[in-house]
Design a protein around this motif. Structure first.
Motif, PDB file in Angstrom:
ATOM      1  N   UNK A  79       0.844  -1.180   0.000  1.00  0.00           N
ATOM      2  CA  UNK A  79       0.000   0.000   0.000  1.00  0.00           C
ATOM      3  C   UNK A  79       0.885   1.238   0.000  1.00  0.00           C
ATOM      4  N   UNK A  80       0.507   2.207  -0.810  1.00  0.00           N
ATOM      5  CA  UNK A  80       1.165   3.517  -0.709  1.00  0.00           C
ATOM      6  C   UNK A  80       0.056   4.551  -0.597  1.00  0.00           C
ATOM      7  N   UNK A  81      -0.055   5.127   0.569  1.00  0.00           N
ATOM      8  CA  UNK A  81      -1.095   6.122   0.778  1.00  0.00           C
ATOM      9  C   UNK A  81      -0.469   7.496   0.860  1.00  0.00           C
ATOM     10  N   UNK A  82      -0.793   8.329  -0.112  1.00  0.00           N
ATOM     11  CA  UNK A  82      -0.276   9.692  -0.088  1.00  0.00           C
ATOM     12  C   UNK A  82      -1.235  10.538   0.740  1.00  0.00           C
ATOM     13  N   UNK A  83      -0.692  11.433   1.565  1.00  0.00           N
ATOM     14  CA  UNK A  83      -1.579  12.275   2.357  1.00  0.00           C
ATOM     15  C   UNK A  83      -2.391  13.196   1.449  1.00  0.00           C
ATOM     16  N   UNK A  84      -3.627  13.431   1.808  1.00  0.00           N
ATOM     17  CA  UNK A  84      -4.459  14.367   1.033  1.00  0.00           C
ATOM     18  C   UNK A  84      -3.874  15.762   1.194  1.00  0.00           C
ATOM     19  N   UNK A  85      -3.974  16.599   0.146  1.00  0.00           N
ATOM     20  CA  UNK A  85      -3.443  17.956   0.300  1.00  0.00           C
ATOM     21  C   UNK A  85      -4.186  18.682   1.415  1.00  0.00           C
ATOM     22  N   UNK A  86      -3.457  19.518   2.157  1.00  0.00           N
ATOM     23  CA  UNK A  86      -4.118  20.203   3.255  1.00  0.00           C
ATOM     24  C   UNK A  86      -5.259  21.103   2.757  1.00  0.00           C
ATOM     25  N   UNK A  87      -6.199  21.375   3.631  1.00  0.00           N
ATOM     26  CA  UNK A  87      -7.270  22.316   3.279  1.00  0.00           C
ATOM     27  C   UNK A  87      -6.616  23.648   2.937  1.00  0.00           C
ATOM     28  N   UNK A  88      -7.217  24.429   2.135  1.00  0.00           N
ATOM     29  CA  UNK A  88      -6.679  25.709   1.676  1.00  0.00           C
ATOM     30  C   UNK A  88      -5.635  25.517   0.576  1.00  0.00           C
ATOM     31  N   UNK A  89      -5.240  24.266   0.290  1.00  0.00           N
ATOM     32  CA  UNK A  89      -4.254  24.038  -0.766  1.00  0.00           C
ATOM     33  C   UNK A  89      -4.952  23.435  -1.978  1.00  0.00           C
ATOM     34  N   UNK A  90      -4.332  23.625  -3.155  1.00  0.00           N
ATOM     35  CA  UNK A  90      -4.921  23.138  -4.405  1.00  0.00           C
ATOM     36  C   UNK A  90      -3.997  22.110  -5.026  1.00  0.00           C
ATOM     37  N   UNK A  91      -4.584  20.978  -5.430  1.00  0.00           N
ATOM     38  CA  UNK A  91      -3.804  19.975  -6.153  1.00  0.00           C
ATOM     39  C   UNK A  91      -3.903  20.295  -7.643  1.00  0.00           C
ATOM     40  N   UNK A  92      -2.785  20.741  -8.245  1.00  0.00           N
ATOM     41  CA  UNK A  92      -2.798  21.110  -9.662  1.00  0.00           C
ATOM     42  C   UNK A  92      -2.532  19.909 -10.559  1.00  0.00           C
TER      43      UNK A  92
ATOM     44  N   UNK B  24       1.172  20.684  -5.564  1.00  0.00           N
ATOM     45  CA  UNK B  24       0.200  21.236  -4.613  1.00  0.00           C
ATOM     46  C   UNK B  24       0.569  22.687  -4.335  1.00  0.00           C
ATOM     47  N   UNK B  25      -0.409  23.556  -4.442  1.00  0.00           N
ATOM     48  CA  UNK B  25      -0.157  24.973  -4.182  1.00  0.00           C
ATOM     49  C   UNK B  25      -0.884  25.415  -2.920  1.00  0.00           C
ATOM     50  N   UNK B  26      -0.163  26.135  -2.084  1.00  0.00           N
ATOM     51  CA  UNK B  26      -0.813  26.783  -0.945  1.00  0.00           C
ATOM     52  C   UNK B  26      -0.474  28.271  -0.992  1.00  0.00           C
ATOM     53  N   UNK B  27      -0.877  28.993   0.031  1.00  0.00           N
ATOM     54  CA  UNK B  27      -0.733  30.455  -0.001  1.00  0.00           C
ATOM     55  C   UNK B  27       0.731  30.886  -0.096  1.00  0.00           C
ATOM     56  N   UNK B  28       1.648  30.089   0.457  1.00  0.00           N
ATOM     57  CA  UNK B  28       3.050  30.511   0.502  1.00  0.00           C
ATOM     58  C   UNK B  28       3.889  30.004  -0.668  1.00  0.00           C
ATOM     59  N   UNK B  29       3.381  28.998  -1.382  1.00  0.00           N
ATOM     60  CA  UNK B  29       4.198  28.500  -2.479  1.00  0.00           C
ATOM     61  C   UNK B  29       3.675  27.196  -3.049  1.00  0.00           C
TER      62      UNK B  29
END
Lengths: 143, 124
Positions: A79-92, B24-29
């Motif tokens: 299994x390789x579980x990548x952490x979900x991007x933090x809230x307020x962050x965008x996965x491009x 992944x983009x956040x406010x700082x980078x």
């Protein structure tokens, strides 16, 4: 289907062969599904003494990879579980594999499963399985 | 110019595998993760050229002598991937590390591009 080719091709012909092989794989998949494109990516090689399997499994605790040989079939699971991007962050861009994986390789008949060794380095799991003594070609000297 | 015709020109990059990447983009980078299994630290090259970020790595792992390849998902000896950066990123402050075949790159936004909370002055 077996492909005998150089491990590190560099010529335009090797490049064309690679494209062609990609097409062949599209139309002639193995019974266990296409070998290409799964996680971890696999390279398999052969020497007169051994079968060498390289599983490209970066960012995994090697202790969490299950390696099993049963009835001539090698299974790699984990299994390789990548952490979900933090809230307020965008996965491009999100291309990296996440989740459970399982890959299966049929081994030749002449391997000694008990002899298998596995090493993990720089994200590559290298499994080496020796062939049976009798299968190693011997040069017979003429008296 | 040499007369060799079977050589790639010196200015053309050699073909490489595309490493699977998350950005992944956040406010700082921006944080970039790239899977580069088989690349040790000393075979990884990171370059910023103008607005291009170039990631290159050579696969380097032990292969027994005389090994014949039967199957290869990875059939080139290197990875290469280029990303276009945007102006607000401070490419002079890129931090990178590679561990277990995973590259982590952090590119901060330039100070002027970081979000600022503007205090509203209330005059009574």
């Amino acid at each position: 289907m077996y492909f005998h080719r150089s491990f590190f091709p560099g010529s335009i012909f090797a490049e064309l062969e690679r494209l062609q092989r990609g097409l062949e794989q599209t139309y002639d998949p193995s019974i266990r599904g296409g070998l290409r494109g799964g996680f971890p990516a696999l390279n398999i090689g052969s020497t007169p003494q051994s079968v060498e399997i390289y599983a490209f499994a970066p960012g995994i605790d090697p202790a969490a990879i299950e390696v099993q040989i049963e009835k001539g079939v090698l299974t790699l699971a984990g299994e390789r579980n990548l952490p979900a991007p933090p809230k307020q962050a965008t996965l491009h861009i999100g291309e990296r594999f996440s989740g459970r994986f399982r890959r299966v390789v049929s081994l030749p008949d002449d391997v000694e499963p008990d002899s298998a060794t596995a090493k993990y380095r720089d994200g590559v799991l290298h499994i080496s399985i020796a062939r049976k003594e009798s299968a190693v070609p011997r040069r017979i000297s003429i008296q | 110019m040499s007369n060799a015709v079977d050589k790639t020109p010196d200015n053309a990059p050699a073909a490489g595998l595309l490493p699977p990447t998350n950005v992944i983009e956040d406010a700082q980078g921006i944080t970039l993760y790239a899977d580069l299994p088989g690349v040790p630290k000393d075979k990884l090259t990171l370059q910023v050229d103008g607005d291009k970020l170039i990631i290159e790595g050579e696969l380097n792992f032990a292969i027994p002598e005389g090994m014949e390849s039967i199957h290869a998902d990875l059939d080139l000896p290197r990875y290469r991937r280029v990303f276009t950066l945007s102006k607000e990123l401070d490419s002079g402050k890129v931090a990178a590390e590679i561990a277990n075949g995973v590259l982590t790159l952090r590119i901060p936004k330039a100070a002027h591009a970081q979000p600022r909370k503007i205090e509203i002055q209330v005059t009574s």
